[in-house]
Motif scaffolding. Structure first.
Motif, PDB file in Angstrom:
ATOM      1  N   ARG A 173       5.870  47.753  28.190  1.00  0.00           N
ATOM      2  CA  ARG A 173       6.808  46.791  28.764  1.00  0.00           C
ATOM      3  C   ARG A 173       6.480  45.366  28.326  1.00  0.00           C
ATOM      4  O   ARG A 173       7.370  44.583  28.029  1.00  0.00           O
ATOM      5  N   ARG A 174       5.201  45.028  28.298  1.00  0.00           N
ATOM      6  CA  ARG A 174       4.821  43.675  27.896  1.00  0.00           C
ATOM      7  C   ARG A 174       5.317  43.338  26.499  1.00  0.00           C
ATOM      8  O   ARG A 174       5.695  42.206  26.218  1.00  0.00           O
ATOM      9  N   GLN A 175       5.319  44.323  25.617  1.00  0.00           N
ATOM     10  CA  GLN A 175       5.804  44.081  24.256  1.00  0.00           C
ATOM     11  C   GLN A 175       7.327  44.150  24.190  1.00  0.00           C
ATOM     12  O   GLN A 175       7.968  43.309  23.548  1.00  0.00           O
ATOM     13  N   TYR A 176       7.916  45.130  24.865  1.00  0.00           N
ATOM     14  CA  TYR A 176       9.349  45.393  24.741  1.00  0.00           C
ATOM     15  C   TYR A 176      10.181  44.429  25.583  1.00  0.00           C
ATOM     16  O   TYR A 176      11.217  43.922  25.127  1.00  0.00           O
ATOM     17  N   LEU A 177       9.761  44.197  26.810  1.00  0.00           N
ATOM     18  CA  LEU A 177      10.493  43.315  27.733  1.00  0.00           C
ATOM     19  C   LEU A 177       9.505  42.307  28.329  1.00  0.00           C
ATOM     20  O   LEU A 177       9.168  42.372  29.512  1.00  0.00           O
ATOM     21  N   PRO A 178       9.024  41.373  27.530  1.00  0.00           N
ATOM     22  CA  PRO A 178       7.990  40.448  28.018  1.00  0.00           C
ATOM     23  C   PRO A 178       8.426  39.600  29.203  1.00  0.00           C
ATOM     24  O   PRO A 178       7.585  39.075  29.940  1.00  0.00           O
ATOM     25  N   HIS A 179       9.738  39.478  29.402  1.00  0.00           N
ATOM     26  CA  HIS A 179      10.237  38.689  30.534  1.00  0.00           C
ATOM     27  C   HIS A 179      10.288  39.507  31.826  1.00  0.00           C
ATOM     28  O   HIS A 179      10.554  38.949  32.891  1.00  0.00           O
ATOM     29  N   ALA A 180      10.026  40.800  31.733  1.00  0.00           N
ATOM     30  CA  ALA A 180      10.037  41.665  32.924  1.00  0.00           C
ATOM     31  C   ALA A 180       8.651  41.627  33.548  1.00  0.00           C
ATOM     32  O   ALA A 180       7.796  42.481  33.293  1.00  0.00           O
ATOM     33  N   THR A 181       8.417  40.630  34.360  1.00  0.00           N
ATOM     34  CA  THR A 181       7.091  40.411  34.920  1.00  0.00           C
ATOM     35  C   THR A 181       7.005  40.891  36.367  1.00  0.00           C
ATOM     36  O   THR A 181       8.017  41.094  37.040  1.00  0.00           O
ATOM     37  N   LEU A 182       5.780  41.032  36.834  1.00  0.00           N
ATOM     38  CA  LEU A 182       5.520  41.380  38.221  1.00  0.00           C
ATOM     39  C   LEU A 182       5.098  40.133  38.981  1.00  0.00           C
ATOM     40  O   LEU A 182       4.503  39.220  38.413  1.00  0.00           O
ATOM     41  N   VAL A 183       5.422  40.098  40.261  1.00  0.00           N
ATOM     42  CA  VAL A 183       5.012  38.975  41.097  1.00  0.00           C
ATOM     43  C   VAL A 183       4.229  39.515  42.289  1.00  0.00           C
ATOM     44  O   VAL A 183       4.446  40.636  42.749  1.00  0.00           O
ATOM     45  N   GLU A 184       3.305  38.694  42.764  1.00  0.00           N
ATOM     46  CA  GLU A 184       2.558  39.065  43.957  1.00  0.00           C
ATOM     47  C   GLU A 184       3.436  38.869  45.192  1.00  0.00           C
ATOM     48  O   GLU A 184       4.148  37.874  45.301  1.00  0.00           O
TER      49      GLU A 184
END
Length: 453
Positions: A173-184
C-alpha cells in the motif's frame, strides 16, 4: 495487459490472504503466497477473534468443504451470553445465546476462534504454495502486463496480479497508494491471557464463565472478558463429550501438529491515551500488567485478581489506528484486501470478517477473469468498486464505536451520559421484546441479513 495464464501473487499469509489463496486453488488458478514469518508456527500466540456471518460466508465459499468443516470443529465453545457489566461486575444487560447463536446455519451465527488456530486451518493444503521467510520490499509493473515482487533475501516472483494482504503496515500500500495513510485514534489498548484454572474460574459468575462480557467503566475505559474453551486438552488430546463427527475431523487435521492453543481467559482494556498513567506502548509483560492494575485499582476484586494472574508473556499493547477515506483509484493489476486497505478499530469486531468478505469477492472476480467471463482489469475493478464502499462503511462504524472524542469520554458530561446509558441498559434487560430488538440489531451489524456480494 498480458494474455498469459493468470498467476496471482499474494503478499501476506494472514486471514484474508490465505482465504483468497484457498479459493483460487479450488478454482484451479495458479497462486503463490509470500509471508515474512519464518515458519508456519510464527507467531505462536494469537488472541480470540469473532467470526460472524460475513466471515463465515467467505470461508464457506473459498475453502474445500472438508476444510470448512475443520474450521467449524476447531472453533471454541460459543458464548452462551453476551453480558454488559459495570466495573463492579453488576449486570446491565445480558443477551442469551438463543437470541444470538440459535440459528443452525453457520452463516447466521457467531463463532469464537483463535487467530493461531484459524491460521493453521487456512494453511492446510497450501503447503506447496506458501513461501515463508519472504519479506516483501517492493514491486515493479512491467510493460508486458506482468508484475514482479521483490524480497529482502534478493529473490523475486513474477505474476499477472499482485494482491496486498500484508496488514495495516502494508508495504504494498505504501508504494501503490502512498496517500492512503493510517491515523491514530487517540485510543490505546492492552490485553493478556489468564490460565483457565479452577481458582480463576471460581472468580466469576456462571453467566460470565459461559459468555463474553463487556465492561463499561468511567472516563471512557472499556474492558472485555472472554472465556475461550477448545474441544481439545492442553496435551492436544480431545476432550470427552466431543461429537463423533467433530472428533474424526480433528483427529485427521494435520494442523493440530502445529497448534499451541489451549483454554484460557482473555481480557482486553482500551481507553483514551490520557487515561494511562504511563505510555504502555513501550511496555511488555509484568510492567504492562502493572499499568493496567493501576488503572483498575477501584474495580471489583475478582477482575483485579484475574488481571494480576495474567500470563505476562502474553501481555501486549496496541496503538489503535484507523484508515482514512480516500478517493477511488485507477485499477491496475495490483490490488489490496483486509487491513492493507481498510484498517479499522476493534469496536465492532469487523476487521477479520471484512478481510474474509474481501477474499470471497476478489476470488469470485478473478475466477470470472480466469474463465474468460470478464477482462482482468474489469474483474479487479468490480471487486474494488464494491470493496471500497463496504470497507469504508465498516471503518466508519468501527470508529464510531471507539471514538475518544465522544461526549461520554468527557470528564463531567461523560459521567451523566454513562449513568443514562446504564439506566437504559438495565431497563432493556427486563423487557424481552427490547432485548430481542437489540439482538437483531447486533446480528444485522455482523451481516446476518446481508445479501451475497
Amino acid at each position: 495487459m498480458s494474455t498469459q495464464p493468470l498467476h496471482v501473487l499474494i503478499i501476506g499469509a494472514g486471514t484474508g490472504g490465505l482465504c483468497l489463496a484457498q479459493g483460487l486453488k479450488q478454482a484451479g488458478i495458479s497462486v503463490a503466497v509470500y509471508e515474512r514469518d519464518r515458519t508456519r508456527i510464527n507467531p505462536l500466540q494469537g488472541f480470540r477473534v469473532g467470526i460472524g456471518p460475513d466471515g463465515i460466508r467467505g470461508l464457506r465459499a473459498n475453502l474445500p468443504p472438508e476444510l470448512f468443516e475443520t474450521f467449524l470443529a476447531t472453533c471454541a465453545r460459543p458464548p452462551l451470553y453476551l453480558n454488559m457489566l459495570t466495573e463492579q461486575m453488576k449486570e446491565l444487560m445480558s443477551l442469551e445465546s438463543t437470541l444470538l447463536t440459535g440459528d443452525p446455519d453457520p452463516a447466521r451465527r457467531e463463532h469464537t476462534v483463535s487467530r493461531m488456530t484459524m491460521r493453521q486451518v487456512l494453511l492446510s493444503g497450501l503447503e506447496d504454495i506458501v513461501h515463508f521467510d519472504k519479506t516483501f520490499t517492493h514491486y515493479e509493473q512491467r510493460d508486458d502486463g506482468t508484475v514482479m515482487a521483490f524480497f529482502a533475501d534478493g529473490s523475486s516472483a513474477t505474476g499477472t496480479v499482485l494482491v496486498a494482504a500484508d496488514g495495516a503496515n502494508s508495504r504494498v500500500r505504501r508504494q501503490y497508494l502512498p496517500h492512503a495513510t493510517l491515523v491514530e485514534t487517540g485510543l490505546l489498548s492492552a490485553g493478556a491471557k489468564v490460565p483457565m484454572t479452577p481458582e480463576n474460574v471460581a472468580l466469576v459468575s456462571e453467566k460470565v464463565l459461559k459468555g463474553m462480557s463487556m465492561v463499561f467503566a468511567p472516563r471512557g475505559v472499556g474492558f472485555i472478558l472472554h472465556m475461550v474453551e477448545f474441544p481439545w486438552r492442553h496435551d492436544g488430546q480431545l476432550k470427552p463429550g466431543i461429537g463423533v463427527n467433530e472428533a474424526e475431523v480433528l483427529a485427521q487435521w494435520p494442523g493440530m501438529l502445529y497448534d499451541n492453543e489451549s483454554d484460557y481467559i482473555g481480557w482486553g482494556l482500551w481507553a483514551p491515551r490520557q487515561q494511562f498513567p504511563r505510555d504502555p506502548m513501550n511496555l511488555r509483560g509484568e510492567e504492562l500488567v502493572a499499568v493496567i492494575r493501576e488503572m483498575t485499582s477501584s474495580w471489583h476484586p475478582s477482575l483485579r485478581t484475574l488481571i494480576a494472574r495474567s500470563d505476562p508473556s502474553t501481555a501486549l499493547p496496541v496503538n489503535i489506528r484507523t484508515s482514512q477515506p480516500i478517493a477511488p483509484w485507477t485499477t491496475t493489476n495490483v490490488t489490496l484486501l483486509g487491513d492493507a486497505i481498510h484498517t479499522m478499530t476493534p469496536g465492532r469486531g469487523a476487521g477479520a470478517n471484512t478481510a474474509l468478505r474481501d477474499a470471497r469477492l476478489l476470488c469470485k472476480q478473478l475466477v470470472a477473469a480466469h474463465d474468460g467471463q470478464q477482462a482482468l482489469l474489469t474483474a479487479i475493478h468490480g471487486y474494488e468498486e464494491k470493496m471500497q464502499k463496504y470497507g469504508a462503511e465498516a471503518v466508519k462504524q468501527s470508529l464510531a464505536q471507539m471514538d475518544p472524542n465522544a461526549p461520554i469520554n468527557k470528564p463531567v458530561i461523560g459521567t451523566a451520559i454513562m449513568t443514562t446509558q446504564r439506566t437504559m441498559l438495565r431497563a432493556v434487560n427486563h423487557l424481552p421484546p427490547a432485548k430481542r430488538a437489540v439482538a437483531r440489531a447486533f446480528s444485522r451489524g455482523r451481516g446476518a441479513d446481508r445479501q451475497e456480494d
